[in-house]
Design a protein around this motif. Structure first.
Motif, PDB file in Angstrom:
ATOM      1  N   MET B   1       0.646  -1.179   0.000  1.00  0.00           N
ATOM      2  CA  MET B   1       0.001   0.055  -0.105  1.00  0.00           C
ATOM      3  C   MET B   1       0.896   1.320   0.072  1.00  0.00           C
ATOM      4  O   MET B   1       0.510   2.000  -0.840  1.00  0.00           O
ATOM      5  CB  MET B   1      -0.903  -0.043   1.287  1.00  0.00           C
ATOM      6  CG  MET B   1      -1.904   1.155   1.079  1.00  0.00           C
ATOM      7  SD  MET B   1      -2.856   1.335   0.033  1.00  0.00           S
ATOM      8  CE  MET B   1      -3.609   2.822   0.006  1.00  0.00           C
ATOM      9  N   TYR B   2       1.982   1.214   0.806  1.00  0.00           N
ATOM     10  CA  TYR B   2       2.711   2.439   1.048  1.00  0.00           C
ATOM     11  C   TYR B   2       3.504   2.771  -0.395  1.00  0.00           C
ATOM     12  O   TYR B   2       3.621   3.803  -0.888  1.00  0.00           O
ATOM     13  CB  TYR B   2       3.808   2.238   2.078  1.00  0.00           C
ATOM     14  CG  TYR B   2       4.860   1.133   1.757  1.00  0.00           C
ATOM     15  CD1 TYR B   2       4.732  -0.007   1.991  1.00  0.00           C
ATOM     16  CD2 TYR B   2       6.338   1.641   1.036  1.00  0.00           C
ATOM     17  CE1 TYR B   2       5.835  -0.872   1.823  1.00  0.00           C
ATOM     18  CE2 TYR B   2       7.184   0.809   1.152  1.00  0.00           C
ATOM     19  CZ  TYR B   2       7.076  -0.388   1.410  1.00  0.00           C
ATOM     20  OH  TYR B   2       8.091  -1.363   1.142  1.00  0.00           O
ATOM     21  N   ILE B   4       1.991   2.361  -3.337  1.00  0.00           N
ATOM     22  CA  ILE B   4       1.178   3.187  -4.220  1.00  0.00           C
ATOM     23  C   ILE B   4       1.082   4.635  -3.757  1.00  0.00           C
ATOM     24  O   ILE B   4       1.127   5.715  -4.484  1.00  0.00           O
ATOM     25  CB  ILE B   4      -0.275   2.641  -4.143  1.00  0.00           C
ATOM     26  CG1 ILE B   4      -0.191   1.161  -4.713  1.00  0.00           C
ATOM     27  CG2 ILE B   4      -1.447   3.486  -4.849  1.00  0.00           C
ATOM     28  CD1 ILE B   4      -1.550   0.501  -4.603  1.00  0.00           C
ATOM     29  N   PHE B   5       1.239   4.701  -2.120  1.00  0.00           N
ATOM     30  CA  PHE B   5       1.038   6.124  -1.681  1.00  0.00           C
ATOM     31  C   PHE B   5       2.304   7.017  -2.257  1.00  0.00           C
ATOM     32  O   PHE B   5       2.219   8.000  -2.605  1.00  0.00           O
ATOM     33  CB  PHE B   5       1.030   5.926  -0.312  1.00  0.00           C
ATOM     34  CG  PHE B   5       1.290   7.205   0.654  1.00  0.00           C
ATOM     35  CD1 PHE B   5       0.254   7.882   0.445  1.00  0.00           C
ATOM     36  CD2 PHE B   5       2.280   7.409   1.208  1.00  0.00           C
ATOM     37  CE1 PHE B   5       0.309   9.377   1.327  1.00  0.00           C
ATOM     38  CE2 PHE B   5       2.462   8.584   2.205  1.00  0.00           C
ATOM     39  CZ  PHE B   5       1.310   9.566   1.989  1.00  0.00           C
ATOM     40  N   LEU B   6       3.447   6.251  -2.105  1.00  0.00           N
ATOM     41  CA  LEU B   6       4.676   7.049  -2.536  1.00  0.00           C
ATOM     42  C   LEU B   6       4.758   7.203  -3.799  1.00  0.00           C
ATOM     43  O   LEU B   6       5.170   8.238  -4.209  1.00  0.00           O
ATOM     44  CB  LEU B   6       5.940   6.310  -1.957  1.00  0.00           C
ATOM     45  CG  LEU B   6       6.474   5.928  -0.481  1.00  0.00           C
ATOM     46  CD1 LEU B   6       7.321   5.112  -0.098  1.00  0.00           C
ATOM     47  CD2 LEU B   6       6.594   7.563   0.073  1.00  0.00           C
ATOM     48  N   ARG B   9       2.661  10.427  -4.603  1.00  0.00           N
ATOM     49  CA  ARG B   9       3.423  11.487  -4.008  1.00  0.00           C
ATOM     50  C   ARG B   9       4.578  11.856  -5.084  1.00  0.00           C
ATOM     51  O   ARG B   9       4.790  13.095  -5.399  1.00  0.00           O
ATOM     52  CB  ARG B   9       3.904  11.199  -2.772  1.00  0.00           C
ATOM     53  CG  ARG B   9       2.786  11.474  -1.694  1.00  0.00           C
ATOM     54  CD  ARG B   9       2.591  12.790  -1.241  1.00  0.00           C
ATOM     55  NE  ARG B   9       1.309  12.746  -0.482  1.00  0.00           N
ATOM     56  CZ  ARG B   9       0.178  12.822  -0.803  1.00  0.00           C
ATOM     57  NH1 ARG B   9      -0.315  12.670  -1.911  1.00  0.00           N
ATOM     58  NH2 ARG B   9      -0.803  12.760   0.086  1.00  0.00           N
ATOM     59  N   TYR B  10       5.404  10.861  -5.632  1.00  0.00           N
ATOM     60  CA  TYR B  10       6.387  11.169  -6.419  1.00  0.00           C
ATOM     61  C   TYR B  10       5.711  11.932  -7.742  1.00  0.00           C
ATOM     62  O   TYR B  10       6.364  12.776  -8.317  1.00  0.00           O
ATOM     63  CB  TYR B  10       7.088   9.876  -6.684  1.00  0.00           C
ATOM     64  CG  TYR B  10       7.996   9.605  -5.527  1.00  0.00           C
ATOM     65  CD1 TYR B  10       8.487  10.480  -4.471  1.00  0.00           C
ATOM     66  CD2 TYR B  10       8.545   8.210  -5.450  1.00  0.00           C
ATOM     67  CE1 TYR B  10       9.293  10.138  -3.697  1.00  0.00           C
ATOM     68  CE2 TYR B  10       9.663   7.865  -4.370  1.00  0.00           C
ATOM     69  CZ  TYR B  10       9.852   8.769  -3.383  1.00  0.00           C
ATOM     70  OH  TYR B  10      10.617   8.497  -2.247  1.00  0.00           O
ATOM     71  N   ARG B  13       4.652  15.438  -7.225  1.00  0.00           N
ATOM     72  CA  ARG B  13       5.610  16.419  -6.839  1.00  0.00           C
ATOM     73  C   ARG B  13       7.102  16.153  -7.455  1.00  0.00           C
ATOM     74  O   ARG B  13       7.833  17.026  -6.887  1.00  0.00           O
ATOM     75  CB  ARG B  13       5.795  16.189  -5.099  1.00  0.00           C
ATOM     76  CG  ARG B  13       4.613  16.573  -4.561  1.00  0.00           C
ATOM     77  CD  ARG B  13       4.409  16.243  -3.106  1.00  0.00           C
ATOM     78  NE  ARG B  13       3.084  16.832  -2.408  1.00  0.00           N
ATOM     79  CZ  ARG B  13       2.505  16.359  -1.386  1.00  0.00           C
ATOM     80  NH1 ARG B  13       3.466  15.766  -0.476  1.00  0.00           N
ATOM     81  NH2 ARG B  13       1.468  16.715  -0.918  1.00  0.00           N
TER      82      ARG B  13
END
Lengths: 242, 626
Positions: B1-2, B4-6, B9-10, B13
């Motif tokens: 899951m993290y 996908i989250f990261l 974000r990348y 940003r």
């Protein structure tokens, strides 16, 4: 304080190969941190403090002794479990749930805001399909931690919008989000001015005293080390006996 | 899951991510445009060839033709039940003179039975006066509005039919070109642009906002708007085409329509029976009602009345290829029909070919015909040289049919009528392998038929499928398409290299982050997944943009071309030179989906090596220094 060793390094060696040269950084280090203990490792620059911390935190492997020379009780042990006998997954899990790292240079992810940085280890801990279910309680915990550290007004700020002290408090909150057994702090005040550094130390001491948090702290500053229950001196890769 | 989250974000940003997305976008757009247009060409060439020839052609390689074709047709019908229809064709060479226009041109005179020819090919659909002109009216009618209530329905029916009839009226007016030129380029579809522009703009603004404000919510909003907007546009576009049309006439609308239809019937030989409150459920029903079913060479009475005396009216009509020289054509491909099509005289001279294949120049035959229609197949060679005339007339002119006054008992002078080709339409011709097998069977049946007849004066007959007949040309076009795709695929490797390089840069830039993620428990697989997912999303986003813009470009190629022409006067696609008058503007959805999948795969493959490198980074080294 519990007498059971939480983490134990027995005859740990660590050598780096730089080109043709070999640098022997840790030369048979023996050290144990008991549950609830605050241990400071002191030493000059290049004495192997950070390496010792990384080895203790399963971030780096110690040298494997040549075949036939290894003793069964050599290595790094977490609650009497040899790290080198653990699976890769178990060691990731150890770093995630049982250890919390605080670095000298904070090492926050610049793309994430304060809350996201703190909650990230909790997201790593959650199995893929449980992540959504667990997101809300973990967010609540993160908010509580940040509030306790006086950062509730900085939740959506990015690391580059924070002061050094604030960044380090965020880093400590991140290290604590999964309630680790051992906090591994590498020169946590090394990059801060005296006043801000003191406030960070206050946070650590408070954690140790109120929550019984085990801490392994690396520093070259005797004033910082003096706050620990026990000081271990490292000199040229060896524990110096007083 | 993290992971996908990261990744998200990348994505929001890191500005550098725009470049691989841009590269995937442009590359996929290029692939879709080039392969769709090339594929469109191949499909059009194949389709047109098939429409021209039917499924199977029986012919021999001489111009002298061959006899007993009627008996052969009967024999085949009895012995090969898969045959739906067959029709003979005669090819002769000569000259067409148009005295009213002072023009003449060398032509190929093709003798056909128009009804039989229409059963095996799209001959009927290619006629302007007898089919296309009224079909334009049908299209105007059918595409009109989306009525919902009965009042709206009535109004729509009335208006639409009025609209259709205006179009029919226009066919008789000199401004026909402006109103319904045969291949007039459609105007730039403002509705489509206005529908797409706000969605793209708004999505772009939100994406920019998300980038600037670092807002995840804005990113999600942009995606939602893109999805909802895209779906809405799709529905706006396709719903009118897929929903069933249901027009009912009220009594008033019927009366009004009847007046117009009566007029249309007189002018265009329609035979429409408009029952009161008639309901047409589909376009086909309306087409069947409006368009005459059988094409003809006869001159309609209204047109015959235009000749000075009844004796001056030619006995036979002919249908000319639209590019034979009747209508000048501009660079945009429009035929200038300002010169009224008036069933005028055409004098056709045929140079007969002897039964041995030589030219019989001394017995050239001339005949006066009336131009009753023009045919537009889209194949330049055909449209610029073919003049269709009744089979028997051409046979007589080409000495391929004995004079009717000679009795078959007169063995000295009588000979069986000859033709050059028999075109065959099969009942089910969709299976290429089956088609070939059937072609072989027909060949055997033909050989069997001619075993009983003496054919020593004629070259043996060949039975070929439409595909085999045009194989040389079709294979060349097909090979060209394959070559283009191959070259484009090689060029697309650049995408992989660009993604690899950018990911390599990202991984180097993110070394410390990778160390941190490992320090908080991220595994090697987890780190690898972040970058692979990142690559997948880049492929998916760039691919989606490529698909949207590529498909939009392909489906609006002609409008874009028209807009460029309007704005700059430059004609990129000179229709007077190319085989077809319109740039192919269809795409193969399966092919597009495949390219989209490949773009995602390219994203993953490009990121693979940097991702593996990231996973193997030494975490302790990465976090040691600032």
């Amino acid at each position: 304080m519990n007498n059971t060793p939480l983490i134990q390094l027995r005859n740990v060696h660590r050598t780096y190969k730089i080109g043709p040269d070999e640098i022997h950084v840790l030369k048979g280090v023996n050290i144990a941190v008991r549950e609830g203990e605050f241990v400071a490792i002191m030493g000059a620059s290049g004495s192997g403090k950070s390496t010792l911390l990384h080895v203790a935190g399963a971030l780096e492997d110690p040298d494997y002794p040549p075949a036939g020379t290894a003793r069964p009780d050599d290595g790094v042990f977490f609650r009497d479990q040899a790290l080198h006998r653990m699976s890769l997954f178990a060691r990731h899990d150890l770093r995630n749930r049982h250890f919390g790292f605080v670095f000298q240079f904070y090492h926050l992810l610049p793309e994430l805001n304060v809350l996201e940085n703190v909650i990230l280890p909790a997201m790593v801990a959650a199995p893929f399909f449980m992540a959504f279910l667990r997101a809300r309680p973990r967010k609540k915990e993160a908010l509580e931690l940040l509030e306790a550290f006086g950062l509730s007004h900085r939740l959506t700020h990015r690391p580059n919008q924070l002061s050094g002290g604030e960044r380090q408090r965020v880093a400590i909150a991140r290290a604590l989000i999964n309630s680790p057994d051992l906090l591994l702090a590498d020169e946590p005040t090394g990059n801060l001015d005296a006043k801000t550094g003191q406030s960070i130390l206050d946070v650590l001491i408070n954690l140790h005293k109120t929550r019984g948090q085990s801490i392994l702290l690396v520093t070259h500053d005797p004033h910082v080390a003096a706050l620990a229950d026990r000081i271990v001196h490292l000199e040229d890769g060896r524990i110096k006996t007083p | 899951m993290y992971q996908i989250f990261l990744t998200l974000r990348y994505l929001t940003r890191k500005k550098i991510v725009i470049f691989p997305i841009l590269v995937v976008w442009l590359c996929l757009m290029m692939m879709i445009i080039v392969t769709s247009i090339m594929g469109g060409f191949v499909d059009r060439v194949r389709q047109t060839n098939r429409e021209l020839l039917g499924d199977i052609v029986i012919s021999n390689p001489t111009a002298a033709g061959w006899p007993y074709y009627e008996e052969l047709q009967d024999y085949l019908k009895k012995n090969v039940p898969e045959i739906e229809a067959s029709t003979p064709v005669v090819h002769a060479y000569g000259l067409m003179n148009l005295p009213n226009r002072g023009a003449n041109a060398p032509v190929q005179i093709v003798g056909i039975d128009p009804v039989g020819r229409s059963k095996v090919s799209k001959f009927r659909e290619n006629l302007f006066q007898q089919y296309k002109s009224p079909m334009n009216a049908v299209d105007d009618f059918v595409s009109f509005g989306l009525p919902k209530t009965s009042e709206e329905l009535q109004k729509a029916a009335t208006d639409a039919f009025e609209h259709a009839n205006q179009a029919i009226d226009a066919a008789e007016e000199p401004y026909l070109k402006a109103r319904m030129g045969l291949v007039e380029s459609p105007p730039l579809n403002a509705k489509s642009l206005f529908a797409i522009v706000p969605v793209v703009l708004f999505t772009g603004l939100l994406l920019l906002g998300a980038q600037k404000k670092r807002s995840f919510k804005l990113l999600v909003s942009a995606i939602v708007i893109l999805v909802v907007g895209g779906t809405t546009i799709t529905l706006i576009y396709f719903w009118p085409r897929i929903r069933p049309h249901d027009f009912r006439f009220t009594e008033d609308a019927y009366q009004q329509a009847k007046v117009n239809v009566d007029r249309a019937n007189r002018t265009y030989r329609f035979s429409i029976d408009l029952a009161p409150h008639q309901k047409w459920n589909s376009r086909q029903e309306l087409v069947d009602a409006l368009v005459p079913r059988q094409p003809t060479f006869t001159v309609p009475p209204e047109a015959a009345a235009r000749y000075d005396t009844p004796a001056a009216v030619p006995k036979n009509g002919c249908i000319v290829g639209v590019q034979v020289g009747l209508f000048p054509r501009d660079r945009r491909g429009n035929f200038d029909r300002t010169h009224r099509f008036d069933f005028e005289k055409a004098i056709i001279t045929v140079v007969p070919v002897t039964s041995k294949g030589g030219l019989n120049l001394g017995s050239a035959q001339s005949e006066v015909f009336a131009l009753v229609d023009d045919s537009y197949t889209g194949v330049y060679d055909v449209d610029s040289t073919y003049v269709y005339a009744p089979l028997e007339v051409v046979q007589s002119m080409a000495f391929m049919r004995p004079d009717p006054s000679i009795s078959p008992d007169d063995k000295q002078n009588w000979f069986p009528p000859r033709c050059n080709e028999v075109l065959i339409k099969l009942k089910n011709s969709n299976d290429p392998a089956g088609l070939e097998a059937l072609s072989n069977r027909i060949q055997n049946t033909v050989d069997e038929f001619f075993e009983k007849r003496t054919l020593e004066r004629f070259a043996p007959l060949q039975v070929e499928t439409w595909n085999q007949r045009q194989a040389k040309y079709l294979n060349a076009v097909e090979n060209e398409k394959v070559m283009q795709i191959f070259i484009l695929s090689l060029m697309s490797l650049v995408v992989l290299v660009v993604i690899y390089l950018i990911f390599h840069m990202i991984v180097r830039d993110k070394t410390r982050d990778i160390g941190i993620i490992k320090a908080i428990g991220g595994s090697e697989l987890g780190i690898c997944t972040i970058f692979l997912f990142y690559g997948l999303v880049i492929g998916a986003v760039g691919g989606a943009l490529g698909v949207i813009s590529g498909v939009a470009f392909v489906t609006h190629t002609n409008q874009i071309h028209e807009a460029i022409f309007q704005l700059t006067g430059i004609t990129i696609w000179d229709r007077s030179v190319y085989l077809f008058d319109r740039i192919p503007d269809t795409y193969n959805a399966f092919e597009v989906a495949r390219y989209y999948a490949v773009s995602m795969l390219a994203g993953v493959l490009g990121a693979l090596i940097p991702a593996m490198f990231a996973a193997r980074l030494d975490a302790a080294k990465a976090v040691r220094y600032e």
